[in-house]
Design a protein around this motif. Structure first.
Motif: not given
Length: 465
Positions: A36-41, A238-242, A357-369
């Motif tokens: 669903q979201f891999c292309q973002l990274f 996904l956040a960790g993998l990317s 405007g935020l770190d994309i990896y942390l944002t994705q992690l937060a979305f999941g959490a």
């Protein structure tokens, strides 16, 4: 004649057999979140400029800075233009230096990117400037795949069974997912993504049907929302993998190949007893029911099992049946509208995390959490307040947060953006109290998620374009 529902009550509503089944269907949910979201990274924005190597023919000893200064115009901030260049001329170097260049044109020989940058979709397929729209188009093509998959695999699972459709969908997702990592052209990439999108719909719809047809009414929301929690965990993975794998091809393989491990469960993945009875395959239904009872350490009375007879199949319905009766028409329109709004908000935010405007990896992690407690909370809310009140409250909460966001400065919106879609998008996916037989008009209500699929196209568009 006994009903299969009576036998399932004897087997147990949510015993070890059903728990193993739910656990088995959780694994594909991880890969669904990835796709669903891999292309973002894979489309990380990097500095770029037009390829102006033409000047090297008359000035082979120019430094890179001199070359750029002579061949690229500057914007209002004094930075080099990324999408335009001075038109090549047939002059010698001294004339170019003395008189300069004035006429500009779009990049005609490609672009240059930082050499230290890991390969990405953007750099390999030049998804910049006039080709930037291809990124949004490819996301929309994936959403078209989701729509097609919901239209194809739903009726197909009614025709040939839940188990075969799940296995076919998993195989297609793994095959074309790995194939994406090997594509030579971006249009092939989009075609493969469309197939992966269709397989994602096949997996999500059919695993939901299989689980709800085995699980008792009281435990059904809990089981479904547990699988949704697994989807949220998949977002965090996904956040960790990317973050660890910046090469987009390797990332695609890392997220797609593990799904093949699901095929080790071929022997233990059961078919739906309800579907078998509906299709008149009574002996097969008896076997799977006895197996389920054995795992649950229950015993089905032989006389109850012997009374199991083929259910009278209702006349095959069509989507138009949903609009012929007033009540069904009202429910269909409301559910479709709810799906549309939920999907538009949820994916509109989720697919644009790169613009926060935020770190994309942390944002994705937060979305999941943030989705995990939201989904767990839905289990209790559904038990205490029911589906209608829960969905109403969550929709109002999500809408209120989205309105509040518009009044917050852009650099402080991150946390609110994570909270906004938290739990509101999953209420409609909780199954109805009773499974509906294939072909029954009420069964067509599962096509209401197509309203959500329709919302995914505008949600996939980058708001900056």
């Amino acid at each position: 004649m006994s009903d299969v529902g009576e036998i399932l009550k004897t087997v147990g509503d949510f015993g070890p057999f059903q728990k193993w089944l739910v656990l088995l269907t959780l694994f594909p949910c991880l890969s669904v979140a990835f796709h669903q979201f891999c292309q973002l990274f894979m489309v990380a924005q990097v500095p770029h400029h037009c390829n102006t190597s033409w000047i090297r023919a008359v000035g082979p000893n120019l430094t890179e800075e001199e070359q750029l200064n002579l061949t690229l115009p500057r914007d209002a901030d004094g930075a080099y233009e990324q999408c335009s260049m001075y038109s090549p001329v047939d002059w010698d170097l001294n004339s170019i230096v003395a008189y300069g260049l004035n006429a500009t044109e779009k990049c005609s020989s490609g672009w240059v990117y930082p050499s230290a940058q890991p390969p990405s979709l953007l750099t390999e397929f030049d998804l910049v400037c006039d080709r930037k729209e291809l990124n949004d188009i490819s996301q929309s093509v994936y959403m078209v795949g989701l729509f097609l998959g919901s239209m194809i695999f739903g009726p197909l699972s009614d025709r040939i069974g839940r188990r075969p459709v799940i296995l076919v969908s998993v195989f297609l997702q793994g095959l074309f997912g790995v194939g994406i990592a090997l594509v030579p052209h971006f249009y092939v990439y989009m075609a493969f993504r469309c197939v992966v999108g269709a397989s994602v719909s096949g997996i999500t719809m059919t695993t939901l049907a299989l689980a709800t047809e085995w699980i008792g009414v009281s435990s059904r929301p809990k089981a479904v929302l547990i699988s949704h929690c697994c989807f949220a965990i998949g977002q965090m993975i996904l956040a960790g993998l990317s973050y660890g794998i910046r090469n987009w091809r390797l990332l695609e393989i890392a997220g797609s190949a593990p799904i093949f491990a699901f095929f080790f469960s071929i022997q233990v993945l059961p078919e739906s007893a309800r579907w078998l009875v509906t299709k008149g395959r009574i002996e097969e239904a008896k076997k799977v029911l006895q197996k389920a009872a054995s795992v649950n350490k229950r015993t089905i009375p032989p006389e109850l099992l012997e009374q199991l007879k083929p259910e009278k199949q209702s006349k095959s319905g069509s989507t138009l049946d949903l609009f012929r009766k007033k009540h069904l028409r009202k429910v269909t329109l409301i559910m479709s509208c709810t799906w549309f709004v939920n999907s538009l908000v949820y994916y509109g935010l989720s697919l644009n995390v790169t613009n926060f405007g935020l770190d994309i990896y942390l944002t994705q992690l937060a979305f999941g959490a943030v989705e995990i407690p939201a989904r767990v909370g839905c289990i209790f809310m559904l038990q205490w307040f029911g589906r209608k009140k829960t969905q109403t409250v969550l929709l109002l909460l999500s809408g209120l947060v989205c309105l509040i966001i518009t009044g917050i400065p852009e650099d402080r919106r991150g946390a609110m953006l994570d909270v906004g879609p938290g739990g509101g998008d999953r209420g409609p996916t909780v199954p109805p109290p009773e499974p509906v037989p294939p072909g029954h008009p009420h069964g067509r209500l599962r096509e209401c998620p197509c309203g959500g699929r329709a919302a995914l196209h505008p949600a996939a568009r980058d708001p900056r374009h």
